[in-house]
Design a protein around this motif. Structure first.
Motif, mmCIF file in Angstrom:
data_model
loop_
_atom_site.group_PDB
_atom_site.id
_atom_site.type_symbol
_atom_site.label_atom_id
_atom_site.label_comp_id
_atom_site.label_asym_id
_atom_site.label_seq_id
_atom_site.Cartn_x
_atom_site.Cartn_y
_atom_site.Cartn_z
ATOM 1 N N UNK A 1 1.017 -1.477 0.183
ATOM 2 C CA UNK A 1 -0.004 0.567 -0.259
ATOM 3 C C UNK A 1 0.729 1.196 0.212
ATOM 4 N N UNK A 2 0.151 2.343 -0.717
ATOM 5 C CA UNK A 2 0.979 3.373 -0.261
ATOM 6 C C UNK A 2 0.717 4.618 0.268
ATOM 7 N N UNK A 3 0.847 6.261 0.956
ATOM 8 C CA UNK A 3 0.027 7.091 1.066
ATOM 9 C C UNK A 3 0.878 8.224 0.729
ATOM 10 N N UNK A 4 0.762 9.497 0.070
ATOM 11 C CA UNK A 4 0.492 10.610 -0.940
ATOM 12 C C UNK A 4 0.994 11.653 0.332
ATOM 13 N N UNK A 5 2.268 12.435 -0.351
ATOM 14 C CA UNK A 5 2.772 13.474 1.198
ATOM 15 C C UNK A 5 3.107 14.867 0.093
ATOM 16 N N UNK A 6 3.107 15.804 0.499
ATOM 17 C CA UNK A 6 3.738 16.500 0.113
ATOM 18 C C UNK A 6 3.809 17.745 0.805
ATOM 19 N N UNK A 7 5.131 18.719 0.403
ATOM 20 C CA UNK A 7 5.621 19.458 1.271
ATOM 21 C C UNK A 7 6.288 20.303 0.834
ATOM 22 N N UNK A 8 6.014 22.285 0.965
ATOM 23 C CA UNK A 8 6.870 22.938 0.344
ATOM 24 C C UNK A 8 8.032 22.970 1.286
ATOM 25 N N UNK A 9 9.293 23.033 0.332
ATOM 26 C CA UNK A 9 10.801 23.685 0.444
ATOM 27 C C UNK A 9 11.306 24.383 0.032
ATOM 28 N N UNK A 10 12.612 24.553 0.747
ATOM 29 C CA UNK A 10 13.776 25.911 -0.650
ATOM 30 C C UNK A 10 15.209 25.337 -0.243
ATOM 31 N N UNK B 1 15.599 28.496 -3.847
ATOM 32 C CA UNK B 1 14.589 28.702 -4.561
ATOM 33 C C UNK B 1 14.644 26.861 -3.959
ATOM 34 N N UNK B 2 12.947 27.073 -4.121
ATOM 35 C CA UNK B 2 12.160 26.049 -3.834
ATOM 36 C C UNK B 2 11.010 25.159 -4.760
ATOM 37 N N UNK B 3 10.877 23.876 -4.217
ATOM 38 C CA UNK B 3 9.813 23.077 -5.370
ATOM 39 C C UNK B 3 8.861 22.672 -3.942
ATOM 40 N N UNK B 4 7.794 21.881 -4.761
ATOM 41 C CA UNK B 4 6.454 21.993 -3.352
ATOM 42 C C UNK B 4 7.139 20.178 -4.249
ATOM 43 N N UNK B 5 7.474 19.061 -3.173
ATOM 44 C CA UNK B 5 7.729 18.291 -3.039
ATOM 45 C C UNK B 5 6.616 17.399 -3.029
ATOM 46 N N UNK B 6 6.226 15.891 -3.500
ATOM 47 C CA UNK B 6 5.191 15.306 -3.736
ATOM 48 C C UNK B 6 6.262 13.003 -3.661
ATOM 49 N N UNK B 7 5.902 12.884 -1.819
ATOM 50 C CA UNK B 7 6.376 11.963 -1.716
ATOM 51 C C UNK B 7 5.242 10.665 -1.524
ATOM 52 N N UNK B 8 5.499 9.797 -2.319
ATOM 53 C CA UNK B 8 4.354 8.459 -2.244
ATOM 54 C C UNK B 8 5.638 7.375 -0.963
ATOM 55 N N UNK B 9 4.836 6.964 -0.188
ATOM 56 C CA UNK B 9 5.362 6.262 0.588
ATOM 57 C C UNK B 9 4.646 4.623 0.474
ATOM 58 N N UNK B 10 5.790 3.366 0.286
ATOM 59 C CA UNK B 10 5.205 2.496 -0.001
ATOM 60 C C UNK B 10 5.468 1.651 1.155
ATOM 61 N N UNK B 11 4.387 0.530 1.266
ATOM 62 C CA UNK B 11 4.801 -0.152 2.811
ATOM 63 C C UNK B 11 4.152 -1.437 2.523
ATOM 64 N N UNK B 12 4.669 -2.749 2.940
ATOM 65 C CA UNK B 12 4.233 -4.161 2.440
ATOM 66 C C UNK B 12 3.936 -4.452 3.629
#
Length: 117
Positions: free
Chosen positions: A3-12, A28-39
């Protein structure tokens, strides 16, 4: 089951080790999108492996540590490339989340990194 869950964060950040004049050497900065997968195995009674809210509760403190911060100022992220950020996130999450099998981080709509420890 994975299964996975998505998260996002903004960072410079800035990359201190790029050649002179490289655009990523400037802040500079980004809006990062992180998917975390667990089994894991599906529990026959609950019919799930892990409650998504449990996964969220484990990952959210880390997301809060990154969100709206300068990555270069975080211990261990002095050169915060996508790759080094992924290793840093993995090292923080794996002890708390032994079922972790994969992370995906999108830095821009067209670029990202996948890490499987």
């Amino acid at each position: 089951m994975i299964i996975y869950k998505c998260f996002s964060f903004d960072a410079a950040h800035f990359l201190p080790n790029v050649p002179a004049g490289h655009k990523c050497g400037r802040m500079h900065g980004h809006t990062y999108h992180l998917k975390v997968f667990v089994s894991g195995e599906i529990d026959p009674e609950s019919c799930w492996f892990m409650d998504f809210s449990d996964l969220k509760a484990i990952v959210n403190p880390l997301i809060k540590r990154l969100d709206h911060h300068t990555l270069n100022e975080i211990d261990g992220l002095e050169n915060p490339t996508s790759e080094s950020l992924m290793v840093w996130i993995w090292e923080k999450l794996k002890p708390l989340l032994p079922a972790l099998v994969k992370l995906e981080l999108q830095e821009t709509p067209g670029s990202g990194v996948i890490y499987e420890g």
